[in-house]
Design a protein around this motif. Structure first.
Motif: not given
Length: 419
Positions: A308-313
Motif C-alpha cells: 500500500s505504501d508503494l502504491v501511494e508513493l
C-alpha cells in the motif's frame, strides 16, 4: 472450495487436459515465481486438473496450493542453486539439478514422486528459471511440453550488461568472461535443443521482445505467452493530478542492468529527486550515492515498502522511470498505468509492448538527456497525466493481462499442441 489435500478439478464445461506445472525452484520468490502462484486458481478452472512439481518449494506456494487443493510434488531432498564461481564456470548447479530431477522420479515427499506427478498427464507447462529446463531427461517422450521461456539465460548468451558493475564497468575483459562461461553456455544450448527436438514441444516468450531473443539465441520459432498482472492490487483513490511533485520513482535492485546509474544521469539538472525502490548491495549504494551527489541529484533508497505504501508513493510521483537494459517484459509501466502515474521508459526491450510513446507514456532514447528532461516536464502536465493514464489502462485491457485471459491463452496453447 475443496478441502485441504483434495485434488482440484475443473468445472464440467472445462476442456483442457490434466496439466502438470513444472518450475525448478521457487526459492527466490520474485516476479516469475509470483506469476505462477498468482495464476494457479485461474488455471484450475480451465484444465481438468492442475498439479505442480518443483525441486525447491516456498511457503507462499505451499499455502496457495493447499488453499486450492492443488497437489504439490517436491523431492525428498531439496535442490538449491549453487552460487560459487566454480558452479557458474563448470555448470555444476545445472548438472546437480538434472540429477535431482532423475532422483525425484523414484524418491519424493509426502505427496509422492515425480513419477506420481506425471501419472495420467499428457501436457506439461514448463516455466524457465534455475533448475527448470534440466527436467527434460525425466520427462517421457510422449508428453507434450510447453516451455514458457521468460528469457534466454542472459548471462550466458552475450548480454554483457549482466556482468557489469553498478557503474557499467566490466570486472574483467568481456572476452574472458565469455570464455569462462563456455561450458555452461554449451550445456544450456544442448538442453534447449533437446527440448525443441521432442515430438510435442512448443516455446513461448513472455513478450514479443523475448520471442525475438529466443529466435536470435536458439534459432527457435516461439510464440508469446504474456505474464499475469492483477491491476486491482495497484488501484488507488488518489487522483493523478500531481503537477508539482519533486520526485520520480525507479523500481528494482540497484544494478547496471536495471539502469539505476543512468537514471541519475538523466535526472541531472532536473531538480527532481530519485526514489529507488529495491535497495541494493551496500557498496553499490555507496557508489550510487556519490554519483548522485556529483550530479546534484537527491537520492532516496527504499529497500522495502508495504504494498500500500508503494502504491501511494507511485501515485504521488512525477513519473515512474526506467532505463533497464533488455527488460524482458516491462511490468513496471503496467503498474504505473494502473496507478495512473506517467511511465517514462527507455525505448528498448519489453517496454515497447506495454508503453505506446506519446499515447500512454513515453519511450525515450537511452542517452538523450534533453529528451528525458522534456519528458519530465510533460509528465507534470495534468492533461498528459490524465490522458496517458486512461490510455495506459486501456492498453492493459487490450493485452489481456488478467488471470482469466492468461488461463484461456494457456489452455489454447496446450490444446493446439495436442491436436
Amino acid at each position: 472450495m475443496p478441502n485441504d489435500g483434495e485434488h482440484r478439478t475443473m468445472s464440467e464445461d472445462s476442456q483442457g487436459p490434466p496439466l502438470l506445472v513444472i518450475k525448478g525452484s521457487f526459492a527466490q520468490y520474485g516476479g516469475a515465481e509470483r506469476d505462477v502462484v498468482r495464476q494457479l486458481e485461474a488455471w484450475s478452472h480451465v484444465f481438468e486438473e492442475v498439479r505442480i512439481a518443483t525441486l525447491h518449494s516456498h511457503p507462499e506456494l505451499e499455502a496457495e496450493t493447499k488453499r486450492l487443493g492443488i497437489p504439490l510434488f517436491t523431492p525428498t531432498d531439496t535442490w538449491t542453486e549453487g552460487s560459487s564461481a566454480i558452479d557458474r564456470i563448470t555448470a555444476g548447479s545445472s548438472r546437480a539439478a538434472s540429477k535431482a530431477w532423475r532422483r525425484f522420479l523414484i524418491s519424493g515427499g509426502d505427496t509422492g514422486t515425480l513419477t506420481n506427478a506425471l501419472d495420467g498427464i499428457t501436457a506439461v507447462h514448463l516455466v524457465s528459471g534455475a533448475g527448470s529446463l534440466e527436467v527434460v531427461d525425466a520427462l517421457p517422450d510422449e508428453i507434450g511440453v510447453h516451455v514458457h521461456m521468460l528469457e534466454p539465460n542472459r548471462g550466458l548468451h552475450g548480454e554483457t550488461v549482466l556482468w557489469a558493475r553498478i557503474d557499467g564497468s566490466q570486472p574483467r575483459p568481456a572476452t574472458l568472461t565469455r570464455l569462462l562461461l563456455t561450458i555452461p553456455r554449451r550445456r544450456d544450448r544442448r538442453i534447449v535443443k533437446q527440448l525443441a527436438s521432442r515430438t510435442q514441444c512448443r516455446f513461448s516468450g513472455n513478450s514479443p521482445y523475448i520471442q525475438s531473443r529466443i529466435k536470435e539465441v536458439f534459432d527457435i520459432e516461439a510464440g508469446v505467452f504474456l505474464p499475469c498482472v492483477d491491476t486491482n492490487h495497484w488501484t488507488t483513490h488518489k487522483e493523478s493530478t500531481v503537477k508539482d511533485s519533486a520526485y520520480v520513482v525507479t523500481i528494482g535492485r540497484a544494478s547496471w542492468v536495471k539502469g539505476t546509474w543512468e537514471c541519475i544521469d538523466m535526472l541531472a539538472n532536473s531538480k527532481l529527486k530519485l526514489v529507488l525502490v529495491g535497495g541494493g548491495d551496500p557498496s553499490d549504494l555507496e557508489k550510487l550515492s556519490k554519483h548522485a551527489e556529483s550530479n546534484q541529484v537527491e537520492l532516496e533508497v527504499a529497500p522495502r515498502l508495504d504494498h500500500s505504501d508503494l502504491v501511494e508513493l507511485m501515485a504521488s510521483a512525477r513519473a515512474i522511470i526506467s532505463l533497464a537494459h533488455g527488460e524482458p517484459f516491462g511490468l513496471t509501466p503496467v503498474e504505473a498505468h494502473a496507478v495512473g502515474t506517467p511511465a517514462l521508459m527507455v525505448d528498448e526491450g519489453g517496454f515497447r509492448t506495454t508503453v505506446e510513446d506519446g499515447v500512454s507514456g513515453r519511450l525515450l532514447p537511452r542517452s538523450d538527456k534533453n529528451a528525458w528532461l522534456q519528458a519530465f516536464e510533460e509528465a507534470a502536465d495534468p492533461e498528459n497525466r490524465s490522458k496517458w493514464g486512461i490510455a495506459g489502462r486501456k492498453k492493459i485491457k487490450e493485452l489481456g493481462l488478467d488471470s482469466n485471459s492468461r488461463a484461456r491463452d494457456l489452455q489454447s496453447i496446450i490444446q493446439g499442441q495436442e491436436t
